[in-house]
Each structure stands twice: as structure tokens, then as C-alpha cells.
Design a protein around this motif. Structure first.
Motif, mmCIF file in Angstrom:
data_model
loop_
_atom_site.group_PDB
_atom_site.id
_atom_site.type_symbol
_atom_site.label_atom_id
_atom_site.label_comp_id
_atom_site.label_asym_id
_atom_site.label_seq_id
_atom_site.Cartn_x
_atom_site.Cartn_y
_atom_site.Cartn_z
ATOM 1 N N LEU A 88 -1.708 3.483 -20.007
ATOM 2 C CA LEU A 88 -2.787 3.482 -19.184
ATOM 3 C C LEU A 88 -2.157 3.338 -17.874
ATOM 4 C CD1 LEU A 88 -5.344 0.838 -20.702
ATOM 5 C CD2 LEU A 88 -5.180 3.377 -21.095
ATOM 6 N N HIS A 89 -2.337 4.278 -17.075
ATOM 7 C CA HIS A 89 -1.858 4.323 -15.797
ATOM 8 C C HIS A 89 -2.843 4.167 -14.505
ATOM 9 C CE1 HIS A 89 1.995 6.193 -16.846
ATOM 10 N NE2 HIS A 89 1.246 6.821 -17.685
ATOM 11 N N PHE A 90 -3.038 3.017 -14.107
ATOM 12 C CA PHE A 90 -3.954 2.680 -12.831
ATOM 13 C C PHE A 90 -3.500 2.884 -11.591
ATOM 14 C CE2 PHE A 90 -4.781 -0.133 -16.723
ATOM 15 C CZ PHE A 90 -6.037 0.153 -17.009
ATOM 16 N N PHE A 91 -4.435 3.145 -10.813
ATOM 17 C CA PHE A 91 -4.088 3.346 -9.150
ATOM 18 C C PHE A 91 -4.930 3.293 -8.387
ATOM 19 C CE2 PHE A 91 -4.730 7.592 -10.953
ATOM 20 C CZ PHE A 91 -5.315 8.197 -9.943
ATOM 21 N N ARG B 204 -6.092 -3.251 -6.598
ATOM 22 C CA ARG B 204 -5.922 -3.675 -5.119
ATOM 23 C C ARG B 204 -5.657 -2.146 -4.348
ATOM 24 N NH1 ARG B 204 -2.162 -5.996 -7.933
ATOM 25 N NH2 ARG B 204 -0.099 -5.490 -7.623
ATOM 26 N N ASN B 205 -5.488 -2.185 -3.216
ATOM 27 C CA ASN B 205 -5.183 -0.873 -2.391
ATOM 28 C C ASN B 205 -3.800 -0.855 -2.219
ATOM 29 O OD1 ASN B 205 -6.351 1.469 -0.815
ATOM 30 N ND2 ASN B 205 -5.591 0.481 0.823
ATOM 31 N N ASN B 206 -3.359 0.618 -2.134
ATOM 32 C CA ASN B 206 -1.889 1.160 -2.316
ATOM 33 C C ASN B 206 -1.393 0.312 -3.451
ATOM 34 O OD1 ASN B 206 -2.316 2.528 0.009
ATOM 35 N ND2 ASN B 206 -1.783 1.089 1.445
ATOM 36 N N TRP B 207 -1.803 0.626 -4.657
ATOM 37 C CA TRP B 207 -1.354 0.088 -5.798
ATOM 38 C C TRP B 207 -1.279 1.175 -6.910
ATOM 39 C CZ3 TRP B 207 -4.976 -0.432 -9.525
ATOM 40 C CH2 TRP B 207 -4.548 -1.264 -10.738
ATOM 41 N N ALA B 208 -0.384 0.919 -7.687
ATOM 42 C CA ALA B 208 -0.306 1.741 -9.231
ATOM 43 C C ALA B 208 0.383 0.783 -9.972
ATOM 44 C CB ALA B 208 0.408 2.746 -8.837
ATOM 45 N N GLU B 209 -0.046 0.844 -11.506
ATOM 46 C CA GLU B 209 0.513 -0.080 -12.311
ATOM 47 C C GLU B 209 0.454 0.753 -13.897
ATOM 48 O OE1 GLU B 209 0.199 -4.445 -14.315
ATOM 49 O OE2 GLU B 209 -1.043 -3.975 -12.582
ATOM 50 N N ILE C 231 -0.385 9.003 -7.064
ATOM 51 C CA ILE C 231 0.562 7.542 -7.264
ATOM 52 C C ILE C 231 1.905 7.925 -6.368
ATOM 53 C CG2 ILE C 231 2.075 6.785 -9.081
ATOM 54 C CD1 ILE C 231 -0.284 7.254 -11.092
ATOM 55 N N GLU C 232 2.432 8.965 -6.340
ATOM 56 C CA GLU C 232 3.634 9.093 -5.426
ATOM 57 C C GLU C 232 3.353 8.752 -4.051
ATOM 58 O OE1 GLU C 232 4.735 13.340 -5.861
ATOM 59 O OE2 GLU C 232 5.707 12.921 -7.913
ATOM 60 N N ALA C 233 2.374 9.181 -3.397
ATOM 61 C CA ALA C 233 1.631 8.885 -2.209
ATOM 62 C C ALA C 233 1.797 7.391 -2.048
ATOM 63 C CB ALA C 233 0.280 9.521 -1.772
ATOM 64 N N ILE C 234 1.140 6.637 -3.116
ATOM 65 C CA ILE C 234 0.914 5.108 -2.774
ATOM 66 C C ILE C 234 2.376 4.489 -3.043
ATOM 67 C CG2 ILE C 234 0.398 3.101 -4.278
ATOM 68 C CD1 ILE C 234 -2.218 4.976 -5.366
ATOM 69 N N GLN C 235 3.308 5.148 -3.717
ATOM 70 C CA GLN C 235 4.562 4.352 -3.867
ATOM 71 C C GLN C 235 5.305 4.486 -2.612
ATOM 72 O OE1 GLN C 235 6.128 6.680 -7.342
ATOM 73 N NE2 GLN C 235 5.418 5.097 -8.719
ATOM 74 N N GLN C 236 5.015 5.399 -1.679
ATOM 75 C CA GLN C 236 5.530 5.512 -0.253
ATOM 76 C C GLN C 236 4.984 4.502 0.714
ATOM 77 O OE1 GLN C 236 5.205 9.868 0.804
ATOM 78 N NE2 GLN C 236 6.417 10.210 -0.881
#
Length: 249
Positions: A140-143, A167-172, A233-238
Motif C-alpha cells: 500500500l502506497h499512501f501519499f 499529513r501534508n507533503n507525506w508519502a509512505e 510522490i516524486e513531487a512530495i519527496q522534493q
């Protein structure tokens, strides 16, 4: 014929009637193996095969005339399993025929099987891997990346157990047993829920958003197509997460 023999014959006919017809030709047998040790990726009709990929065989999955289990998940699972046995780790669909009212009830595909160095990036719109399939797991990929309600966090549950906090700007990424049907839910001033049928080896992408509400906003859980989710997710990780902005609803 004895009753037990009739029952055995009926059971055998039922098993055969639910099996799809599979035809595989291996042109490069040097890669064949009895064990699955690497993920098998699937490229759709619109995806491009990397130039480094080595063609090692072809695959056809069709209808035996009585098939009843030929949904797309089953068809792609069969394609991955047979590609892995041939030593392939990449399947490129070259032809796909969906079920029709007056035709076959199965998804039918033709595909090429490739061997590709795992370090070569592949853009694919289908997410499955044989490692998690062998382990009986789903991923499961949550973001979440949304300005609305950015200060509000909420727990996400699988059935009755909390597995993460959105939460905001988050991926797990969470790996769990592929137990079939589950319910994902989240609650603030209201509850959002969705049902997933977890199958071994599959990846599921869940966007954890927010909607306008009377007080703190309402959660919104939705399944997202893998290529779209990966871009988000790539945008979040930045963007570095700020855990201090997470507040209880």
C-alpha cells in the motif's frame, strides 16, 4: 459409474473450465529458471520497451472456450508467472482484447517477454512484482500533497487497526499480507472509506486528501493510477515534510 467417480469427473471438468489457455514460446532458453527471484514488470500497449531489453520469448493467453476466471488481474498474473519461468523480468503487451457481450468472457493478450538489467529504469502503468507475490504480500502506497487542510492530520485504518497517519507533503509505503477484501478508512468530522481486494504481489496507490467541511475538513481516500501517483510522490519527496504542522482533528 460410481457416484464418487462422477463427482471426481465433475470436479476435474470444473477445474479445466476455469483455466485460460496459455501458449509460450521461448527463443532464448538460457535465462530459464525454476525459481522466481526478481519482480516482473508489465508494459501496457502505450508503454515503450527500453532499448537495452533482450527479447527472450512470446506469450499468448486466451480463452479455452469455457474459461470463467479471465479477469484482467488473473490474466496479468498468469503472464508474469510464465514470464518469470522463462527467465524474463519484463512483459510488453502487444495485443489486448477485452471481454465482450457476445464474445469471450476473458481478457486475452499477446505479449513479448524480455530480460532487462534491473538497474535500467522502466516507465510502466501497471504495478506488480513477483517477490511480494511469492511472499503473499500486497504493498500500500499512501501519499498526500494538498494545500486544503494542510494543518490537519488523520489516522488511516485497515479494517479496525491504525496503520499510518496522513499529513501534508507525506508519502509512505506499507507491506501487509494479501488477505483479500479489506476496508480502508479515515475520520475527522466525517469518515471516508473504500474497499480494496488485496491480491498477492500487487501495489495499490492511495491518495489521502481533504475536502471542505464545517470545522476541520473531511478526509478523502481514493485509489490513483500508478503513473499519476508516482509523479505526485516524486513531487512530495522534493519537499521536506514538516511534522509540526500536524494537528489532531
Amino acid at each position: 459409474m460410481k457416484k464418487s467417480s462422477w463427482l471426481l469427473l465433475a470436479a476435474l471438468l470444473l477445474v479445466c473450465s476455469c483455466a485460460q489457455r496459455i501458449k509460450m514460446q521461448v527463443s532464448n532458453p538460457g535465462y530459464q529458471t525454476d525459481s522466481v527471484t526478481a519482480p516482473v514488470r508489465v508494459l501496457s500497449l502505450n508503454d515503450t520497451v527500453p532499448a537495452e531489453a533482450v527479447l527472450i520469448g512470446t506469450l499468448k493467453i486466451g480463452d479455452n472456450g469455457f474459461s470463467k476466471s479471465g479477469n484482467l488481474d488473473t490474466t496479468l498474473r498468469l503472464a508474469r508467472e510464465h514470464a518469470a519461468k522463462a527467465g524474463g523480468n519484463l512483459v510488453k503487451i502487444t495485443w489486448h482484447k477485452a471481454p465482450s457481450t457476445f464474445g469471450s468472457s476473458c481478457h486475452r493478450i499477446r505479449a513479448n517477454i524480455y530480460r532487462l538489467d534491473s538497474s535500467v529504469p522502466v516507465e510502466t502503468s501497471v504495478m506488480f512484482d513477483s517477490v511480494h507475490y511469492r511472499n503473499g504480500e500486497s504493498v500500500l502506497h499512501f501519499f498526500r500533497k494538498a494545500p486544503l487542510g494542510a494543518w490537519v492530520g488523520y489516522n488511516v485504518k485497515v479494517n479496525d487497526s491504525v496503520v499510518t497517519r496522513a499529513r501534508n507533503n507525506w508519502a509512505e509505503e506499507i507491506v501487509i499480507p494479501a488477505t483479500g477484501e479489506i476496508t480502508l478508512s479515515a475520520t475527522t468530522e466525517s469518515t471516508s472509506s473504500l474497499i480494496l481486494n488485496l491480491q498477492p504481489g500487487y501495489h495499490y496507490y492511495i491518495r489521502c486528501g481533504m475536502k471542505y467541511g464545517a470545522l476541520v475538513g473531511r478526509p478523502k481516500l481514493e485509489i490513483v493510477e500508478p503513473s499519476v501517483a508516482k509523479a505526485e510522490i516524486e513531487a512530495i519527496q522534493q519537499t521536506a515534510p514538516d511534522p509540526d504542522t500536524d494537528t489532531e482533528p
